[in-house]
Enzyme design. Sequence first.
Site, PDB file in Angstrom:
ATOM      1  CG  LEU A  74      -1.820   0.634   1.475  1.00  0.00           C
ATOM      2  CD1 LEU A  74      -2.521   1.248   0.508  1.00  0.00           C
ATOM      3  CD2 LEU A  74      -2.898   0.955   2.455  1.00  0.00           C
ATOM      4  CG  ASP A  75       0.451   4.603  -2.877  1.00  0.00           C
ATOM      5  OD1 ASP A  75       0.708   5.853  -1.602  1.00  0.00           O
ATOM      6  OD2 ASP A  75      -0.244   4.833  -2.951  1.00  0.00           O
ATOM      7  CE  LYS A  76       7.364   7.144   3.436  1.00  0.00           C
ATOM      8  NZ  LYS A  76       8.836   8.025   2.531  1.00  0.00           N
ATOM      9  CG  ASN A  77       2.753   9.693  -0.689  1.00  0.00           C
ATOM     10  OD1 ASN A  77       2.841  10.264   0.054  1.00  0.00           O
ATOM     11  ND2 ASN A  77       2.897   9.541  -1.850  1.00  0.00           N
ATOM     12  CB  SER A  78      -2.868   4.850   0.143  1.00  0.00           C
ATOM     13  OG  SER A  78      -2.375   5.717  -1.019  1.00  0.00           O
TER      14      SER A  78
END
Length: 243
Positions: A111-115
Amino acid sequence: MDKILNQEKLRINKFLSKYGYCSRRVADELIKQNKVFINNHPATLGSIVNSYDKIYIKENSKLKEIESQVDFVYIAFNKPLGITSTTYRKDKSNIIDFINYPKRIFPIGRLDKNSHGLILLTNNGDIVNKILRSENNHEKEYLVRVNKEITEDFLSKMRSGIKILNQITKPCKIWKLNEFTFRIILTQGLNRQIRRMCESLDYKVSYLKRTRILNIKLGDLKIGKYRHLTNDELNKLFELIGI
């Protein structure tokens, strides 16, 4: 060492994955770095182990034996923004140090860093590929906010498939919640897929939260907290992935 799967023979990378040390990909990298040993001899890619073998990993110049019997752990975690879904400890924002769980675990997918939102972690390497395998069409649900009004044309194109990363995304379910917010259910996991899909239609994601993976729901789990999956959740999950 306890017997390995009642004397079943396994490739060394599958052994390390199955018993919760690392993924098969990471295992192959460790083998290439001469950090994996079978009966005190360096392992090679594709090495086979059986119930009589002792498996060691070199950590800080010392050999650590990997036991073949573990208590499996299954965790649902509400990942905060800024935390990276990696086991790479030199990354100061890695998910493993943030959770600080007493047993070795690793995330199932990313789950990407900005999510933020739901991510599963385990020490059972056998279920990882079964959950992530795209051809199994396993659902993941997200709540997304964008920077401008959502139109029917936007919904239709997202639903039908968008060209990103040199391929067309699979058809998905999507519905509008309000002027700027929608829910979407994907059955694949391309890198930053939702963000890339929106960008291709000249929209920018300002908020993204994953709320469900298969039958596991985020619910009211607080950001930065984790919980163990219930027996009912595990039974249904295993049914869905064919275990």
